[in-house]
Design an enzyme around this catalytic site. Structure first.
Site, PDB file in Angstrom:
ATOM      1  N   GLN A 114       0.816  -1.217   0.000  1.00 45.00           N
ATOM      2  CA  GLN A 114       0.000   0.000   0.000  1.00 45.00           C
ATOM      3  C   GLN A 114       0.854   1.274   0.000  1.00 45.00           C
ATOM      4  OE1 GLN A 114      -3.568  -0.890   0.469  1.00 45.00           O
ATOM      5  NE2 GLN A 114      -3.903   1.094  -0.490  1.00 45.00           N
ATOM      6  N   LYS A 129      -2.989  -0.928   6.511  1.00 48.03           N
ATOM      7  CA  LYS A 129      -3.957  -1.977   6.153  1.00 48.03           C
ATOM      8  C   LYS A 129      -4.425  -2.629   7.446  1.00 48.03           C
ATOM      9  CE  LYS A 129      -5.836  -4.071   2.614  1.00 48.03           C
ATOM     10  NZ  LYS A 129      -6.237  -3.532   1.306  1.00 48.03           N
ATOM     11  N   ASP A 169     -12.216  -3.750   1.849  1.00 47.79           N
ATOM     12  CA  ASP A 169     -11.394  -4.693   1.066  1.00 47.79           C
ATOM     13  C   ASP A 169     -12.233  -5.969   1.029  1.00 47.79           C
ATOM     14  OD1 ASP A 169      -8.500  -5.099  -0.076  1.00 47.79           O
ATOM     15  OD2 ASP A 169      -8.818  -6.886   1.112  1.00 47.79           O
TER      16      ASP A 169
END
Ligand code: NDP
Length: 449
Positions: A114, A129, A169
């Site tokens: 990321q 995350k 996600d």
């Protein structure tokens, strides 16, 4: 030795020592470090400042207990995570994944990737995350709500609109974001843009739902055009998964003239030689939360096959949009044999290192996840801007910005690959281009931050 550079080998050895058994994380770090061989040769200042040594160690890793009560009155316990990997260029930003396979290794691999992805968007967002091994599948809405509230009760202590802004996600869509947002607001008594992917009635952005899938196709289209003077027009497309990314990639690929003939889930895949009827897929997946198998019961002429094997379908363009390591070396061989011209990753790290190597060696255009699927997080950053301004932009405005961002990501990655003598290798190009801005910011900010 895996690396030519002794320095990179040393960094990698230390990462292996400190993160024993964390296969996904080690795979992601290795892939990125391999791309840095030409960088460490050209930039001794980066080596001296220990930028890469610092980059591979998260700034913060939070793990917590998530207790909740199911519909039968039984206490359940899950594990929650948030990794705040790098905040050199902005507040931590990255999704939350709810899936039984979630563990420290998966969260760290996603958080590490990321950093570069967020930098590539050109927007001021750092890398993070999170998630849980909770499985929303088969749970009632009330159970999902109680889980989300418990999860947010702890997570709320670590996030904030200017600190860390999670999104969705796998397993985290509009329903879960809504429950978590409600709980954050209750606990903190503040209405801020602390999560993205919100519903439109309470601060969400138009086009966020579509953004990752659309962005993937904008990127792929630019790659096709710039590298081989090609397009989606009249191409056969195979897309794995049937969740958020896969659905909107199917929509945009079709709009751009392609014919999407297959989709999948973790049980099997459907093949529809007439082109996927997306209304049927949306009804099954978004409304009924059903299985992709049901498509074959509803659409005459389509076929469902149990198990893996979607990559054996002949196609020109393959877009893996399900999960990590879903496309291996053997799958790559079949795709190449069947004449695939382009592969672009909607999911994070869906291709194994062996598969990537084969695509590059065969001259298949390959768009790596951190470049090709950055449209989701880019639009999340646009949602943050709208929340700060207390304004909502139109669908067309957001979509136009998204398209522009994806085109820039392609060219920045391509140009970096050229600059470092690896023309057309977008894996290396994306890693190097994403790294440049983060490294620069870390240099300016000194060591002890
Ligand atoms: P969803 O939960 O909406 O959908 C996931 C899809 O992938 C489902 O069809 C699911 O099938 C399938 N899948 C999940 N795990 C497996 C597995 N082990 N084997 C085969 N199929 C599997 O998630 P998203 O569409 O949001 O995410 C898909 C990928 O895209 C992930 O890698 C995610 O990290 C990445 N991504 C998502 C972004 C976003 O904005 N949503 C942004 C950038 C990347 P089943 O229902 O059977 O589990």
């Amino acid at each position: 030795m895996a690396f030519k550079s002794e320095y990179l080998q040393g960094v990698y050895d230390k990462v292996c020592q400190r993160n024993k058994g964390e296969e996904e994380f080690l795979q992601a770090v290795k892939e990125v470090l391999e791309s840095f061989e030409p960088v460490v040769e050209k930039r001794p200042d980066i080596v001296k400042a220990g930028i890469i040594d610092r980059l591979v160690e998260p700034e913060r890793f939070i793990q917590f207990r998530v207790p909740w009560v199911d519909d039968n009155g039984n206490v359940q316990v899950n594990r929650g995570f948030r990794v705040q990997f790098n905040s050199a260029i902005g507040p931590y930003k990255g999704g939350l994944r709810f899936h039984p396979t979630v563990c420290a290794s998966v969260i760290k691999f996603l958080g590490f990737e990321q950093i570069f992805k967020n930098s590539l968007t050109g927007l001021p967002i750092g890398g993070g995350k999170g998630g849980s091994d909770f499985d929303p599948k088969g749970k009632s809405d009330a159970e999902v709500m109680r889980f989300c509230q418990s999860f947010m009760t702890e997570l709320s202590k670590h996030i904030g609109a200017d600190t860390d802004v999670p999104a969705g996600d796998i397993g985290v869509g509009a329903r879960e974001i809504g429950f978590m947002y409600g709980q954050y607001k209750r606990l903190r008594n503040e209405f801020t843009g602390v999560l993205t992917g919100k519903g439109l009635s309470y601060g969400g952005s138009l086009a966020r739902t579509e953004a990752t899938g659309y962005g993937l196709c904008y990127f792929t289209d630019e790659m096709l055009k710039s590298m081989k003077n090609e397009s989606f027009k009249d191409k056969t497309v195979v897309i794995s998964g049937s969740g958020n990314v896969a659905i909107y990639a199917t929509q945009k690929a079709t709009e751009l003239g392609g014919k999407v003939v297959a989709l999948s889930d973790s049980n099997g895949y459907i093949y529809d030689e007439n082109g996927i009827n997306l209304d049927v897929v949306k009804q099954i997946k978004e409304v009924e939360r059903g299985r992709i198998k049901e498509y074959a019961d509803r659409v005459p002429g389509s076929v469902y096959t149990e198990g893996k094997g979607i990559w054996s379908i002949k196609c020109d363009i393959a877009l893996p949009c399900a999960t990590q390591n879903e496309l291996n070396g053997d799958d790559a061989d079949i795709l190449i044999k069947n004449g695939v011209i382009a592969v672009a990753e909607g999911a994070n790290m869906p291709s194994t290192p062996e598969a990537v190597e084969k695509f590059l060696a065969a001259g298949v255009m390959f768009g790596p996840a951190k470049a090709a699927n950055a449209g989701g997080v880019a639009t999340s950053a646009l949602e943050m801007s709208q929340n700060s301004e207390r304004l909502s932009w139109t669908f067309e405005e957001v979509d136009a910005k998204l398209k522009n961002i994806m085109i820039n990501i392609f060219h920045n990655s391509y140009n970096a690959s050229k600059e470092y003598g690896l023309e057309g290798n977008l894996v290396a190009g994306a890693n190097i281009a994403g790294f440049a801005k983060v490294a620069d910011a870390m240099m300016w900010q000194g060591v002890s931050y």
